[in-house]
Design an enzyme around this catalytic site. Structure first.
Site, PDB file in Angstrom:
ATOM      1  N   HIS A   1       0.826  -1.201   0.000  1.00 29.74           N
ATOM      2  CA  HIS A   1       0.000   0.000   0.000  1.00 29.74           C
ATOM      3  C   HIS A   1       0.864   1.257   0.000  1.00 29.74           C
ATOM      4  CE1 HIS A   1      -4.078  -1.438   0.227  1.00 29.74           C
ATOM      5  NE2 HIS A   1      -3.827  -2.212   1.273  1.00 29.74           N
TER       6      HIS A   1
ATOM      7  N   CYS B   1       0.138   2.731  -4.647  1.00 28.87           N
ATOM      8  CA  CYS B   1      -0.644   3.928  -4.942  1.00 28.87           C
ATOM      9  C   CYS B   1       0.129   5.183  -4.538  1.00 28.87           C
ATOM     10  CB  CYS B   1      -1.978   3.891  -4.202  1.00 28.87           C
ATOM     11  SG  CYS B   1      -3.017   2.475  -4.612  1.00 28.87           S
TER      12      CYS B   1
END
Length: 318
Positions: free
Chosen positions: A93, A149
């Site tokens: 992440h 991301c």
């Protein structure tokens, strides 16, 4: 003697509400690529560390906690010498947190998320730069692959390049145009001053400033891919030989995909596919071809950033 050294991180956050599917697979695929295709020493020989949240790693230094990751960064960058070739990859992440220093136009710092980020915090872009980039020997090379991301400026490297929809990367032309505007302003002022000349020169220099700012990262990216802000520090003066391929712009997400029946990060897959098809490509070619591999199925736009104003036509060194 120059050596090759690698740190590979993949976090699936298994058993949590943040679970991903392909990040540990990414770590294993990167390991195979580096060992089999690029001649890196395999794990167990001292110069390759693989951190994942697989159950067998829990409680060890290979479990990707906040503190363990920072310690691994220190291991990677310690004792590097001229000619060394280093690698860092992260699949997991990525996030954004409020910029407490107030230096980013977007108001946000990009981050990566250790397995224990909910308890011990995310690792911000400025921390990443100081831990990974700043300690590098200026004559060693570090390649970074971030598949997460909001990864565009995750390491705050000062110069960024992004392919447009046609795959064109025109940053060096942009820089030359900025230099031309500065020279034109100087020529205009030669031979005496007048208010009209001063106003015209200011206009030229203002245009040049915009061009030079477009060589920097930032939140207000335009279609050519560049930003209007600088980082907290004057990173471009470091001149570190660091190159980072990231899976998307700061304002985008990176896909956790299934390709050929296996869970994988789309950027990790595209980068290794591109490199295996032609191992002797230039940096700009890899950026363009990675974009081509992604564009049909994914909206994310890969980016290349580096620690200095380097020649993008040189062959990727891994």
């Amino acid at each position: 003697m120059a050596r090759k050294k690698a740190l590979i991180i993949g976090i699936n956050y298994a058993g949590t509400e943040h679970a991903l599917n392909g990040c540990v697979n990414d770590a294993m695929n990167v390991r195979d690529f580096l060992v089999n295709d690029r001649g890196f020493p395999p794990p167990g020989e001292g110069d390759m560390t693989i951190m994942t949240d697989e159950p067998e790693n829990e409680g060890t230094e290979l479990y990707p906690t906040h503190d363990n990751i920072l310690a691994a960064f220190k291991w990677l960058t310690s004792d590097n010498e001229a000619g060394d070739v280093l690698w860092l990859s992260y699949s997991g992440h990525g996030g954004q947190v409020k910029d407490l220093e107030g230096e980013r136009a977007s108001g946000l710092d990009d981050t990566i998320c250790p397995i224990d980020f909910a308890e011990n915090g995310q690792i911000t872009s400025d921390v990443l730069h100081r831990a990974v980039v700043s300690p590098m020997h200026p004559d060693s090379r570090l390649t970074i692959l971030f598949d997460c991301c909001h990864s565009g400026s995750a390491c705050e490297l000062p110069f960024v390049f992004r392919p447009d929809a046609e795959g064109n990367v025109n940053m060096l032309d942009t820089f030359k145009k900025g230099v031309g505007l500065v020279r034109a302003a100087g020529d205009l002022l030669d031979g005496g001053l007048s208010m009209d000349k001063v106003d015209d020169a200011k206009m030229l220099l203002g245009g040049a400033t915009d061009f030079f700012h477009s060589l920097r990262y930032g939140g207000g990216a335009d279609e050519d891919g560049l930003a209007k802000e600088s980082f907290q520090e004057n990173w471009e003066s470091e001149g570190k030989d660091v190159w980072m391929f990231s899976g998307c712009r700061d304002d985008q997400t990176s896909a956790d995909a299934t390709i050929a029946g296996a869970a994988t990060g789309a950027m990790s897959w595209a980068f290794m596919k591109t490199m295996r098809e032609n191992p002797e490509q230039s940096y700009v070619n890899v950026l363009q071809n990675t974009r081509t591999a992604l564009v049909e199925n994914y909206s994310q736009v890969p980016q290349l950033s580096c620690g200095g104003r380097y020649d993008l036509d040189q062959t990727v060194l891994l």
